[in-house]
Design a protein around this motif. Structure first.
Motif, PDB file in Angstrom:
ATOM      1  N   CYS A   8       0.825  -1.208   0.000  1.00 29.95           N
ATOM      2  CA  CYS A   8       0.000   0.000   0.000  1.00 29.95           C
ATOM      3  C   CYS A   8       0.859   1.258   0.000  1.00 29.95           C
ATOM      4  O   CYS A   8       0.575   2.222  -0.715  1.00 29.95           O
ATOM      5  CB  CYS A   8      -0.929   0.012   1.218  1.00 29.95           C
ATOM      6  SG  CYS A   8      -2.249  -1.213   1.148  1.00 29.95           S
ATOM      7  N   ALA A  53      -2.954   3.260   9.455  1.00 26.61           N
ATOM      8  CA  ALA A  53      -3.930   3.729   8.475  1.00 26.61           C
ATOM      9  C   ALA A  53      -4.753   4.915   8.973  1.00 26.61           C
ATOM     10  O   ALA A  53      -5.239   5.712   8.181  1.00 26.61           O
ATOM     11  CB  ALA A  53      -4.871   2.586   8.090  1.00 26.61           C
ATOM     12  N   LEU A  55      -1.744   6.128   4.453  1.00 26.78           N
ATOM     13  CA  LEU A  55      -2.633   6.053   3.285  1.00 26.78           C
ATOM     14  C   LEU A  55      -3.151   7.425   2.862  1.00 26.78           C
ATOM     15  O   LEU A  55      -3.891   7.535   1.893  1.00 26.78           O
ATOM     16  CB  LEU A  55      -3.810   5.129   3.582  1.00 26.78           C
ATOM     17  CG  LEU A  55      -3.462   3.678   3.899  1.00 26.78           C
ATOM     18  CD1 LEU A  55      -4.717   2.883   4.236  1.00 26.78           C
ATOM     19  CD2 LEU A  55      -2.720   3.023   2.726  1.00 26.78           C
TER      20      LEU A  55
END
Length: 203
Positions: free
Chosen positions: A55, A89, A97
């Motif tokens: 990610c 996150a 993110l």
């Protein structure tokens, strides 16, 4: 050029003509990684560090899956539960993110007309995917409405399937090359309901 990660989850992908076609069309696209969750984690023991690193290395995160029970297949829910950790996150120190694009690419058995207040399913795609929009918001990501292929159970004609495949490739290419009008796209019911209108001139 932005980098795209497709987290792909289909427990019976060998029987899915639609998802096989969508994934196959990505083979020629530079800057794209397909992360097949069922192939990588048949025991559901997800490597959180690996997934977080993937990610972090990509700008656009796509969750491609069939629309099972108005949600995701089980392994994708497991992925969300484990990978999107507090402090990574989201939360005061969770910024990994932030600013990345969040998009679902889903296939649904019923036709699009059934996903309306007057239709059999009563709720729209926008309403049914609200938890994922909320997830994107919590993680400070840029949410886009889902790319939807509907009517899978009735069987798609070859030309219909080809159009969806072409539109998927066009969408991925435009996202990679930063040619999607994100504000206009965010106002659509589905990203591919009027794809040409959200792709910037010159594409």
């Amino acid at each position: 050029m932005k980098k795209i990660l497709i987290n792909y989850a289909h427990p019976a992908k060998s029987r899915s003509t639609v998802n096989r076609s969508l994934i196959k069309t990505t083979n020629s696209l530079e800057g794209l990684t397909v992360n097949d969750l069922y192939a990588n984690y048949p025991d559901f023991l997800i490597d959180v560090e690996r997934e977080q690193a993937l990610c972090e290395a990509h700008d656009i995160i796509i969750f491609q899956h069939p629309f099972y029970w108005y949600s995701t297949p089980a392994i994708m829910k497991e992925w969300l539960d484990l990978v999107l950790e507090h402090g990574w996150a989201y939360g005061s120190k969770g910024h990994q993110l932030e600013g990345k694009i969040f998009l679902q690419a889903i296939s649904s058995g019923a036709d699009a007309e059934t996903y309306q207040p007057s239709g059999y399913n009563e709720f729209t795609y926008a309403e049914l995917t609200t938890p994922y929009r909320a997830t994107a918001k919590l993680c400070n990501m840029t949410w886009l409405p889902p790319f939807v292929v509907s009517g899978v159970h009735r069987g798609l004609a070859q030309d219909e399937l080809q159009k969806h495949t072409d539109d998927y490739l066009k969408t991925l290419t435009a996202l990679r090359d930063d040619q999607i009008d994100l504000v206009l796209a965010g106002q659509q019911e589905t990203l591919n309901s009027d794809l040409n209108s959200v792709i910037k001139a010159g594409m």
